[in-house]
Write a protein that holds these residues in place. Structure first.
Motif, short mmCIF file in Angstrom:
data_model
loop_
_atom_site.label_atom_id
_atom_site.label_comp_id
_atom_site.label_asym_id
_atom_site.label_seq_id
_atom_site.Cartn_x
_atom_site.Cartn_y
_atom_site.Cartn_z
N GLN A 178 44.21 7.98 41.30
CA GLN A 178 44.00 9.43 41.38
C GLN A 178 44.91 10.04 40.31
O GLN A 178 44.55 10.03 39.15
N GLY B 263 47.53 8.72 39.20
CA GLY B 263 47.83 7.57 38.35
C GLY B 263 49.30 7.25 38.18
O GLY B 263 49.65 6.21 37.64
N TYR B 264 50.16 8.12 38.65
CA TYR B 264 51.60 7.96 38.36
C TYR B 264 52.17 6.68 38.94
O TYR B 264 53.00 6.03 38.33
N CYS B 265 51.75 6.31 40.13
CA CYS B 265 52.31 5.12 40.79
C CYS B 265 51.67 3.84 40.32
O CYS B 265 52.12 2.76 40.68
N GLN B 266 50.55 3.96 39.58
CA GLN B 266 49.67 2.79 39.44
C GLN B 266 50.24 1.67 38.58
O GLN B 266 49.99 0.49 38.85
N CYS C 20 52.30 5.49 47.17
CA CYS C 20 51.29 6.29 46.48
C CYS C 20 51.07 7.56 47.29
O CYS C 20 50.47 7.52 48.35
N ARG C 21 51.57 8.67 46.77
CA ARG C 21 51.39 9.93 47.51
C ARG C 21 49.91 10.34 47.55
O ARG C 21 49.47 11.02 48.46
N CYS C 22 49.15 9.94 46.52
CA CYS C 22 47.74 10.32 46.50
C CYS C 22 46.93 9.55 47.54
O CYS C 22 45.81 9.92 47.83
S1 FES Z 1 47.71 7.68 42.30
FE1 FES Z 1 49.01 9.42 42.54
S2 FES Z 1 50.79 8.56 43.43
FE2 FES Z 1 49.40 6.93 43.41
#
Ligand code: FES
Ligand code: FES
Lengths: 751, 152
Positions: free
Chosen positions: B97, B99-102, B133-135
């Motif tokens: 989503q 993408g930050y954690c990916q 992953c917050r998303c």
């Molecule tokens: S994709 Fe947004 S925190 Fe994992």
């Protein structure tokens, strides 16, 4: 659906802006270079680009660059918005390159991410942009071939004239098309003719994400920039007194320690200027790590604030006075204050029929109170911003949801004209409402101005979590009057919070009941709050949907049928005129989720909970299945039905729903921020629990109601009802109801 | 300050930093390798996961001095052109989503698959529980790991 004729007005976003005599080569900036391309793909890049309008340019080889106007924070508009344009342009999706628009509202309209309004607000304008370009290409071909434009058709980026057998790819006539005047009217496709909209297209940024390309605000880099971090007061209700610069100035890599005052005296705040800590300290240095070390050593004195009032202009433009009390607040005291106001009469916001009489005559009255704590957004990318102020010109690159709301603030605080600020919109590592309040951009700009150098400001996780803009803490008390024949005769809801009430008086079940009373209250606070994924709904849905289940159980009705009966009443013979939902669509998602999860057939509803809600223009219903293992809830399955009109990119929309469900379960089970003497009691993920892989549902199915209604949002609507579905399922599984978030398992079930 | 020669993604890199600097900040600030992310700084979120000698480590808690001479792999060096089976599976399942954690998720998953080419659900939960992953993309991450295990 009929063909829509849409005229492009004078103040249109469309402009034929090709340079006289031909092509325009567009250089790639930081953001567009995020497209990670293979050599083969780069070879396929055209030699010349032709600008057709602000949203698209066509290369001489038929490759099309489409500009995505809105900020991206994971809702995948960078794929779905260009899909709208590509559909009407009639090109193959494989030939499309997506570029992020900079902030430029004259060209790109309201560049805003929030309120689940992206696709809804862009549905017609972006299709018009594609259709206008297609019109111009047809016009150019008509002139070249000397045939009527109406006889020219298009398919997959090629123009055809059937009678003469002529055809030409877009790329070969784009130069001529770029000189055609923008049409006054365009005809949009009929839904049945869509080839791209309604088909699942992969996220255009996936490859960049999985290879670690720089794309987020925090990744922004400029040669020679300094790194900055802030220190804000440790507690709400405090402000800066003094800072001892000498305590760190000689530490390695430290350039300066500054005090920052975010707003000039007399500045009148607007709604997204919320900021509890407008006087802070900034530490500036050569690297993040060195700045972090100095931050730990820095000696600062803080002092208590005095109570004050400020005038804030709301989103709609009206002004209201907000009172900020002095003092160090604590959760224990908040709870006492809320107990008192819950027991008093509130402000009546809606009254239908004669609820007093109905309660007086009731054979049975049920009363339940629900509560939820403050929540921190905890976007995975902490707040950050890059700023470079040189004289009176300003360059900003930052992750933020509403660039237009912070630019006037930046301009006022720096003392420069808004026109002198250039802003790149970077990808956001999550937003959830938090990045609508971009005070960090003002801070970065002020630091850069003082340093006379480019600066990248980054919050530590602790700074991010303790800075405010929280989801408020809420309470709601529901009462139901039930007559001797087990009919629900009246409903009373009284809700409030710190510092705002969560109530929506005109939402279901208002309109379905002859006797209905809604009251609200609120308590002032110096803890700042802000929009958090489906504001207010994110609490009310859980409370309301839990209470409806309790009523259904008391009167011996199936909980889905009970809701459907109420909705039938609201559809056939609604009470009141202000009801803000469509009862038939509401019932539609309940029926769809019931059918998809075999609710009637499957007799093992023992561990299942239902919940439905309408907010942000979309209807969502969930059935959640939970078991209790080792005293912990394990979500086995969630079935979800959504009515958001036309679904532009189905798999991406499913991803949004899955995310909202997981995020909601996480917040329901773990989300909690408490305070003691003004200090947030959690500062990082060691104590603030976020849902993790092992706690996510084992399976999620998402189903969409099929219709041809113009699309509405997906980011928020599936989030609020999951709280209710989980509460109702946990009750079935344990026999004990959860009234207070975060939910706990208090009694295990055997087997 | 001290000069360190690091072995990152098969290349030698020289940096002059405080020996206590976590490798996360060396990658991001000194080398402008932005794929490895900061999320918490206290080994609680997994956003900064890298491989040191093939083992998944949280780079926010690992000083540059501690990895001197060791083989470091970051998301940028996981494969040529996104060809690692996990990267392919991530794209196939449309996992990200925001993408930050990916990147951190993929690095944790890559270390898991190296140890256990056919992980069970419980193995996946155990290996991935340190990555937030917050998303809320966990169900897709799990599906993508299984696909990669099959294709790997
Ligand atoms: S994709 Fe947004 S925190 Fe994992
Ligand atoms: S930044 Fe290292 S684990 Fe969170």
């Amino acid at each position: 659906m009929t063909i829509i004729k849409t005229s492009v007005g004078r103040r249109s976003f469309l402009k034929s802006s090709a340079m006289a005599g031909g092509g325009l080569v567009i250089g790639f900036n930081f953001l567009s270079s995020c497209q990670s391309k293979t050599e083969e793909e780069i070879m396929a890049m055209p030699k010349e680009w032709f600008d057709i309008n602000a949203y698209l340019k066509i290369g001489d080889n038929g490759v099309v660059t489409i500009v995505s106007p809105n900020p991206e924070f994971g809702q995948n508009v960078r794929t779905s918005m260009p899909m709208l344009i590509a559909e009407e342009l009639d090109v193959d999706w494989e030939k499309v390159i997506v570029e992020q628009a900079p902030y430029h509202p004259e060209k790109y309209g309201f560049q805003f991410t929030g309120g689940s309004r992206g696709i809804m607000s862009r549905w017609e304008p972006l299709r018009m942009a594609g259709a206008s370009a297609r019109h111009m290409l047809r016009e150019a071909a008509a002139q070249q071939w000397q045939v009527p434009m109406e006889e020219i058709s298009t398919a997959s980026g090629v123009l055809h004239h059937e009678l003469t057998g002529k055809s030409i790819p877009y790329g070969e006539i784009a130069s001529e098309a770029s000189n055609i005047p923008v049409p006054k009217e365009v005809v949009l496709k009929e839904i049945k003719d869509f080839k791209i909209i309604g088909t699942s297209r992969k996220n255009v940024d996936s490859k960049s994400i999985v290879t670690g390309e720089p794309m987020f605000g925090v990744d922004y880099y400029q040669e020679g920039m300094f790194y900055a971090m802030i220190e804000h007061p440790p507690a709400f209700g405090m402000t800066l007194k003094s800072v001892d610069k000498s305590s760190v100035i000689n530490m390695p890599g430290i350039k300066d320690v500054l005090t920052i005052k975010s707003y000039k005296d007399g500045y009148e705040k607007r709604v997204f200027d919320t900021n509890a800590f407008s006087e802070i300290v900034a530490i500036v240095g050569n690297s993040t790590w060195e700045v972090m070390q100095a931050k730990k050593q820095l000696k600062i004195e803080w002092q208590a604030i005095e109570a004050y009032s400020e005038t804030v202009t709301s989103f709609r433009g009206d002004k209201k006075t907000v009172n900020i009390p002095a003092g160090l607040e604590s959760t224990a005291k908040h709870n006492k204050q809320m107990d008192i106001l819950s027991a008093k009469q509130g402000k009546i916001v809606r009254k239908d029929g004669n609820p007093d009489l109905a309660f007086k005559n009731a054979a049975k009255v049920i009363e339940r109170t629900y509560s939820a704590p403050f929540l921190a957004h905890n976007c995975m990318e902490p707040m950050n911003a890059f700023a470079h102020v040189t004289g009176d010109s300003v360059k900003i690159a930052a992750p933020l949801q509403i660039p237009g709301s912070i630019l006037p603030t930046v301009a006022a605080s720096l003392g420069v004209a808004v026109e002198n600020i250039e802003m790149d919109i970077t990808r956001m590592g999550g937003g959830f409402g938090r990045r609508a309040y971009a005070h960090y951009v003002v801070e970065a700009a002020l630091i850069s101005q003082q340093m006379e150098a480019p600066v990248k400001l980054i919050y530590s996780r602790e700074d991010d979590m303790t800075h405010g803009i929280y989801r408020p803490t809420y309470r709601a008390t529901y009462r139901a009057a039930i007559d001797a024949n087990n009919n629900l005769t009246a409903l009373h809801v009284k809700a409030g919070g710190i510092p705002e009430s969560p109530l929506f008086a005109d939402r279901f079940p208002a309109g379905a009941l002859d006797n209905y009373l809604a009251e609200e209250w609120s308590i002032e606070s110096n803890i700042t709050i802000g929009a958090f994924r489906a504001p207010r709904s994110n609490f009310m849905a859980g409370a309301e949907q839990s209470f409806l289940d309790e009523i259904a159980e008391t009167i011996g009705k199936d909980p889905i049928q009970f809701r459907l009966d109420l909705l039938q009443r609201a559809e056939d013979n609604p009470v009141g005129e202000k009801n803000d939902y469509d009862a038939a669509r509401y019932a539609g998602v309940l029926k769809l989720v019931r059918d998809k999860s075999d609710w009637d057939v499957n007799q093992s509803n023992a561990h299942r909970g239902i919940s439905a809600y309408f907010c942000h223009n979309t209807y969502a219903a969930h059935i959640l299945d939970v078991t209790i293992e080792n005293g912990k809830p394990v979500v086995q399955n969630v079935s979800c039905a959504i009515d958001c009109g036309v679904v532009v990119n189905p798999d991406a929309a499913k991803n949004m729903a899955e995310g909202a469900i997981i995020d909601g379960i996480g917040n329901a089970l773990f989300g909690e921020l408490s305070f003691k003497d003004g200090i947030p009691e959690k500062k990082n993920f060691d104590t603030y629990r976020m849902i993790r892989m092992s706690e996510a549902p084992k399976n999620i199915d998402v189903h969409f109601v099929e219709n041809e209604i113009a699309p509405t949002g997906m980011g928020e609507p599936p989030f609020p009802p999951i709280f209710g579905a989980l509460a109702n399922a946990m009750y079935k599984a344990t026999g004990t109801r959860n009234y207070d978030q975060p939910f706990k398992v208090t009694k295990d079930v055997l087997g | 300050m001290e000069v360190f020669t690091l072995n990152i993604n098969g290349e030698k890199q020289e940096v002059n930093v405080d020996p206590n600097t976590p490798i996360l900040w060396v990658l991001r600030d000194s080398l402008q390798m932005m794929g490895t992310k900061y999320g918490c700084g206290i080994a609680q979120c997994g956003a900064c996961t890298i491989h040191v000698e093939g083992v998944a480590m949280r780079s926010c808690q690992l000083s540059v001095a501690a990895v001197k001479g060791k083989k470091i792999t970051t998301i940028e060096g996981l494969s040529e052109n996104a060809s690692h089976p996990l990267q392919e599976a991530w794209i196939e399942h449309d996992v990200p989503q925001c993408g930050y954690c990916q990147a951190g998720q993929i690095m944790s998953a890559a270390a898991l698959l190296k140890d256990k080419p056919n992980p069970s659900d419980a193995d996946i939960d155990a290996a991935m529980n340190g990555n937030i992953c917050r998303c809320g993309t966990y169900t897709r991450i799990k599906a993508a790991i299984k696909t990669a295990a099959k294709n790997g």
